[in-house]
Design a protein around this motif. Structure first.
Motif: not given
Length: 256
Positions: A27-39
């Motif tokens: 579950n390492a965080v890439n940009r897609a994960v960051s964007q999805a969590i923010a949304e």
């Protein structure tokens, strides 16, 4: 490239469960994960029905931090104004709980620290190993860890990069609830349910006051708290709470 969504979203009553869905990368965080969590967190704050958020990870781990493969390719997981995982620099107004199994390391530990409450399995492991990799825990780890555990212990952990157990985190006051392995999400849902049963305006204002008050000058504490508290005292929910108590029934909150 996988078409699998970077996170899973599950609505359980008034609770929004966000699961980082990259078990093959712990579950390492890439940009897609960051964007999805923010949304997802924007949805949490915008919804009148949702009252509490939970962040967890798939496959037995919470989060192992930044995706170093993506970083080596020139990708950064931090979002402007939001930070790592879309939350370390800007938290939601509503309560957020980390449900931690397995590793919560580096950025994963910082993600847990960005949450208001932490529920962890006894087998979970936390740490800020950035100094061992020539990096700095700049997504809130160095700031928040010393606010959540004794400062001398936090400094030692930051300088050595050593891991610490969930049991130690619980003993130091970082982990709110310590549960058997596999039970973190269930216990987090129980805790979320206890919070969601309360008046939403009162819960949100209570979180805001407790998060802001340490930075308020002592002479201004009451003046700064007053408008936040008065807005709740003047709400319809405050009247409903009093009526429900007098009538010996459960309150029906409207969030206004």
């Amino acid at each position: 490239m996988s078409d699998k969504p970077p996170i899973d979203i599950d609505l359980q009553g008034a609770v929004l469960v966000i699961t980082i869905n990259r078990p093959e990368r712990r579950n390492a965080v890439n940009r897609a994960v960051s964007q999805a969590i923010a949304e997802a967190l924007d949805t949490l704050d915008a919804s009148a029905e949702l009252r509490v958020g939970i962040i967890t990870g798939a496959g037995g781990n919470f989060c192992s931090g930044m995706d170093l493969h993506a970083f080596a390719s020139g990708e950064r997981p931090e979002l402007e104004g939001r930070g790592f995982a879309g939350v370390t620099e800007r938290q939601p107004r509503k309560p957020l709980i980390a449900a931690v199994e397995g590793f919560a390391l580096a950025g994963g530990c910082e993600l847990a620290l960005a949450c208001d409450l932490i529920v962890a399995a006894q087998s979970a492991s936390f740490g800020l190993p950035e100094v061992q990799r020539g990096l700095v825990a700049g997504s809130g780890g160095l700031v928040r860890l010393q606010q959540r555990i004794p400062s001398g212990i936090a400094l030692e952990l930051a300088l050595t990069g050593a891991r610490f157990s969930a049991a130690d985190g619980h003993r130091w006051g970082l982990v709110n609830r310590l549960v058997p392995a596999g039970g973190a999400l269930g216990a987090a849902l129980d805790l979320a349910g206890e919070i969601a049963a309360n008046a939403p305006l009162a819960v949100t204002a209570s979180k805001e006051i407790m998060r802001q008050a340490p930075g308020w000058p002592l002479a201004e504490v009451w003046d700064r708290q007053r408008p936040l508290a008065d807005a709740v005292i003047g709400s319809q929910d405050a009247l409903e709470g009093a009526r429900a108590f007098a009538e010996k029934r459960l309150p029906v909150w409207q969030g206004r």
